[in-house]
Design an enzyme around this catalytic site. Structure first.
Site, PDB file in Angstrom:
ATOM      1  N   TYR A  20       0.829  -1.204   0.000  1.00 39.35           N
ATOM      2  CA  TYR A  20       0.000   0.000   0.000  1.00 39.35           C
ATOM      3  C   TYR A  20       0.871   1.265   0.000  1.00 39.35           C
ATOM      4  CZ  TYR A  20      -3.337  -3.662   0.933  1.00 39.35           C
ATOM      5  OH  TYR A  20      -4.074  -4.815   0.837  1.00 39.35           O
ATOM      6  N   ARG A  41       3.799  -0.410  10.465  1.00 36.30           N
ATOM      7  CA  ARG A  41       3.960  -1.770   9.909  1.00 36.30           C
ATOM      8  C   ARG A  41       4.817  -1.732   8.647  1.00 36.30           C
ATOM      9  NH1 ARG A  41       0.092  -6.940   8.400  1.00 36.30           N
ATOM     10  NH2 ARG A  41       0.997  -8.185  10.051  1.00 36.30           N
TER      11      ARG A  41
END
Ligand SMILES: Cc1cc2nc3c(=O)[nH]c(=O)nc-3n(C[C@H](O)[C@H](O)[C@H](O)COP(=O)(O)O)c2cc1C
Length: 402
Positions: free
Chosen positions: A201, A249
């Site tokens: 992403y 993350r």
């Protein structure tokens, strides 16, 4: 009686929180929200059930911050952009808090791998650079399941449109969107936020040197590649204050690059870790399907260990943790401070209690039935519409501005 897995079931101080053990629920996309992104009662039941099962912390599925700049990545993805979203999330947070553990909202922006049906008409996805994803194969796990669905090889494939390079104003606006969503998330009761810099992403697209081709301060070196993600973390921190958790993350894998590897392997990981040493985050989170698989032919040190040592930050290790002994190994080896567990919790919501008890349990191989609305309602299949072997979304269904 002595503790079977003493490291796994020892408490951990993380920021202002004391976690009761070293097992967190990993973020797992369900696509189970209403069409407008409102989290449902079903989601509250799902999260509450896993909180009851003995994890020390729940990290939610990837949630969009707002409906701007191509942020929404999936159909039926939850958002944290409206009062309705906040009201929906309150139920999930309450269901987790009922079991006395913190709830963390994962915030994400899809970047170049957002489902085109989530983009507005005429809108191009944004990414670090003007690149186009090679697409994502919608994998399934067993031939039997493929047979059950009436699918024929080859696997269905998602194609994504070409992305445009994010301007500096876009980068700023996207980071503000994370901060605004975090403020709404605090209103919903969340105890912290995970900024998604992994799995293909948007912030991963900045951090991955093969996708970030920029020559300004947002690209060209490990320090520059992590800058956009750090700025988002900083704006979130400024907006929510010091007491809530912020986690970032990271991964080599992407939804469009399973098996992805950073050029320069552990050396790049060490540089990323060093660049994050002063980042305003309470922990980093390594995402993978096998935490030991560093994909670097010149080193066998697991990536989370490299990044933990270089950054000095607490590390959550994810990927292939399936037994109590795996949790012990992560902690004893210095690779991480706690683990995040995904697929085992789909199959066994009580996984932490089960491993602690020492009772044998039937290992259920990961099966897509755990990632969709039961029973076998493939209309909500992950990640997208799997009914056709050629994924050819009807672009006429793209969103129009009111
Ligand atoms: C169905 C499914 C949905 C996932 N959704 C997310 C997500 O929303 N955000 C995220 O960061 N990772 C997501 N992941 C990755 C998991 O968090 C985790 O990295 C992966 O399942 C490997 O961990 P495990 O071996 O414990 O399952 C997803 C994985 C699966 C299988």
């Amino acid at each position: 009686m002595s503790e079977r897995f003493p490291l796994a079931f020892s408490p951990l101080k993380l920021g202002a929180f004391t976690l009761k053990n070293r097992i967190a629920m990993a973020p797992l996309t369900r696509q189970a929200s209403e069409d407008d992104g409102t989290p449902t009662d079903e989601m509250a039941a799902y999260y509450g059930r896993r909180a009851r099962g003995g994890v020390a912390m729940v990290i939610t599925e990837g949630t969009y911050t707002n409906d701007e700049l191509g942020s929404v990545a999936y159909l039926n993805q939850p958002g944290c952009g409206t009062p309705g979203h906040v009201a929906g999330w309150k139920k999930s947070v309450g269901a987790v808090h009922d079991h006395g553990i913190p709830a963390i909202l994962q915030l994400m922006h899809g970047g170049r791998v957002s489902d085109p049906r989530c983009l507005y008409e005429g809108e191009a996805p944004v990414s670090a650079s003007a690149t186009q994803s090679g697409g994502a194969v919608l994998y399934s796990d067993t031939d039997e399941e493929m047979h059950n669905r009436g699918l024929q090889p080859p696997w269905p494939k998602v194609t994504f449109p070409p992305a445009r390079e994010a301007t500096k104003a876009d980068i700023r606006r996207i980071a503000e969107g994370f901060a605004e969503a975090a403020v709404r998330g605090v209103e919903a009761g969340f105890d912290g936020f995970e900024i998604h810099g992994a799995n293909g992403y948007l912030y991963y697209q900045f951090i991955d040197p093969t996708q970030n081709l920029r020559t300004d301060e947002y690209g060209g070196s490990p320090e520059n590649n992590v800058r956009a993600a750090i700025e988002a973390c900083q704006l979130v921190r400024d907006a929510i204050g010091p007491d809530k958790l912020i986690i970032l993350r990271l991964s080599q894998d992407g939804v469009d690059a399973f098996g992805g590897a950073w050029p320069d392997g552990v050396r790049y990981a060490a540089a990323v870790g060093k660049a994050l040493a002063n980042a305003p985050v309470d922990a980093l989170h390594w995402s993978s399907f096998d935490w030991k698989d560093n994909r670097d032919p010149n080193s066998d040190v697991p990536m989370p260990k490299v990044i933990r040592e270089a950054s000095g930050k607490p590390m959550i290790v994810n990927g292939g943790v399936a037994e109590g002994a795996d949790v012990e190994e992560v902690i004893a080896s210095g690779a991480g401070d706690l683990v995040a567990v995904g697929r085992p919790l789909f199959a066994h919501p009580d996984w932490p209690h089960i491993i602690r008890s020492g009772e044998p349990f039937n290992w259920t191989p990961f099966d897509r039935k755990y990632v969709i609305k039961p029973p076998y309602d493939y209309t909500y299949g992950y990640p997208l519409d799997l009914k056709k072997t050629v994924w050819d979304p009807d672009i006429s269904k793209r969103k129009t501005r009111q």
